[in-house]
Motif scaffolding. Structure first.
Motif, PDB file in Angstrom:
ATOM      1  N   CYS A 245       1.072  -0.962   0.133  1.00 49.33           N
ATOM      2  CA  CYS A 245       0.009  -0.014  -0.081  1.00 49.33           C
ATOM      3  C   CYS A 245       0.803   1.438  -0.303  1.00 49.33           C
ATOM      4  N   VAL A 246       1.966   1.534  -0.031  1.00 51.77           N
ATOM      5  CA  VAL A 246       2.799   2.896  -0.482  1.00 51.77           C
ATOM      6  C   VAL A 246       2.451   3.272  -1.586  1.00 51.77           C
ATOM      7  N   PHE A 247       2.386   2.323  -3.181  1.00 53.99           N
ATOM      8  CA  PHE A 247       1.427   2.780  -3.770  1.00 53.99           C
ATOM      9  C   PHE A 247       0.261   2.645  -3.619  1.00 53.99           C
ATOM     10  N   GLU A 280      10.618  -6.152  -0.245  1.00 56.84           N
ATOM     11  CA  GLU A 280      11.684  -5.836   1.093  1.00 56.84           C
ATOM     12  C   GLU A 280      11.341  -4.526   0.973  1.00 56.84           C
ATOM     13  N   SER A 281      11.773  -3.221   0.357  1.00 59.93           N
ATOM     14  CA  SER A 281      11.447  -1.869   0.273  1.00 59.93           C
ATOM     15  C   SER A 281      10.071  -1.246   0.641  1.00 59.93           C
ATOM     16  N   CYS A 282       9.535  -2.295   1.105  1.00 56.69           N
ATOM     17  CA  CYS A 282       8.142  -1.635   1.741  1.00 56.69           C
ATOM     18  C   CYS A 282       7.556  -1.894   2.385  1.00 56.69           C
ATOM     19  N   ASP A 287       6.198  -1.473   9.846  1.00 54.06           N
ATOM     20  CA  ASP A 287       5.162  -1.065   8.684  1.00 54.06           C
ATOM     21  C   ASP A 287       5.146  -2.607   7.998  1.00 54.06           C
ATOM     22  N   PRO A 288       5.131  -4.043   9.037  1.00 45.78           N
ATOM     23  CA  PRO A 288       4.771  -5.251   7.823  1.00 45.78           C
ATOM     24  C   PRO A 288       4.150  -5.694   7.249  1.00 45.78           C
ATOM     25  N   PRO A 289       4.624  -6.891   6.597  1.00 44.83           N
ATOM     26  CA  PRO A 289       3.535  -6.572   5.424  1.00 44.83           C
ATOM     27  C   PRO A 289       1.812  -7.179   6.017  1.00 44.83           C
TER      28      PRO A 289
END
Length: 309
Positions: A245-247, A280-282, A287-289
């Motif tokens: 959810c970064v994008f 990995e970069s997100c 902020d875990p998966p």
């Protein structure tokens, strides 16, 4: 009344890949939509696709229904899709035509339905050329997306996502006239796209709107303007999931404007066997998966099946 939004414009011919990638990242984080210019899709080819599309949608309904959708390929009449399940209407106003992955070079594995070559002698070759061209553009955009996520530019290639990717071309026609019983209905009701990225061209007729805050009440809708020669790119739910959810995968819709409208959407999704798990970069300890790993094809098929009655 909807406001309007000034979406970022990314020049794919920019020699500064890092700056272009940073622009793409900002667009994907803040809007989920952006324009691309100098994308390599010839204007004459775009117009040829529109010309073929207009000719097909101009056929009598009984002729179009001979190619009614099977295996997610072929003609879909008005009201057959309901992108917003909460809509009070039976279905959306648009009609469309789907072209899926072409198959091998001798067409033995081709599941697509094609209009007769006698009536549409240039249809198949025009569509095949457009698909090949816009696929190349989509791969360039995915490289910039990878760089913007602090990944190798070839990341999506290396994980197999672009080995026989799942590609669908969708020709869309929105009617000019709306029956009184359809007052308030949408050409395409509010939805987000299911997959990775979508590349859209329109005939310039307005109607496309986005809602950047899905959970806002009331929702704020903004008009997306047409820019001559530019493609509109948007992020789908699968890429939102991949990035934790970064994008953002942004809600969008097409409102009826009292004028006929044509557009062409190209959906570029990973190979169906691609494992989509948090990059990995997100993610981090803080902020875990948010989502478990899933195969791309399993996710997208489930989403598509919920769209059709």
């Amino acid at each position: 009344m909807a406001g309007s939004v000034d979406l970022p414009v990314v020049d794919l011919a920019s020699p500064d890949l890092r700056a272009a990638a940073a622009s793409v990242r900002q667009a994907c984080v803040e809007h989920g939509f952006f324009y691309v210019t100098n994308h390599g899709v010839d204007a004459g080819l775009v117009e040829a696709v529109f010309a073929e599309s207009r000719r097909f949608f101009g056929l009598p309904m009984e002729e179009k229904m001979k190619l009614q959708r099977t295996n997610y390929r072929g003609y879909t009449p008005p009201y057959a899709e309901k992108l917003d399940a909460s809509s009070e209407f039976v279905g959306d106003l648009k009609e469309s035509f789907y072209i899926g992955p072409i198959g091998d070079s001798d067409m033995q594995n081709d599941l697509n339905q094609w209009p007769s070559e006698e009536r549409f002698p240039s249809w198949k070759e025009t569509m095949k050329l457009y698909i090949a061209t816009v696929l190349d553009t989509g791969k360039r955009i995915l490289s910039l997306i990878a760089l913007g996520l602090d990944l190798d530019a070839e990341f999506f290639h290396k994980v197999g996502a672009l080995d026989c990717p799942s590609t669908f071309l969708r020709l869309l026609h929105y009617p000019a006239e709306v029956n009184e019983s359809d007052s308030g209905n949408y050409g395409a009701s509010a939805h987000s796209d299911y997959g990775a990225i979508t590349l859209l061209v329109t005939d310039g007729t307005p109607g496309l709107q986005i809602c950047r805050e899905k959970d806002r009440d009331p929702q704020l809708w903004e008009d997306v303007h047409h820019i001559d020669g530019a493609l509109i790119v948007n992020i789908g739910d699968l890429l939102e999931r991949w990035t934790n959810c970064v994008f953002r995968s942004t809600l969008h819709r097409v409102v009826a404007v009292g004028k006929e409208r044509h557009s062409v959407a190209f959906f570029l999704d990973p190979n169906s066997d691609t494992l989509v798990e948090c990059l990995e970069s997100c993610c981090s300890e803080a902020d875990p998966p948010r989502f478990p790993p899933i195969r791309s094809g399993e996710y997208i098929t489930g989403r598509i099946n919920s769209t059709y009655k």
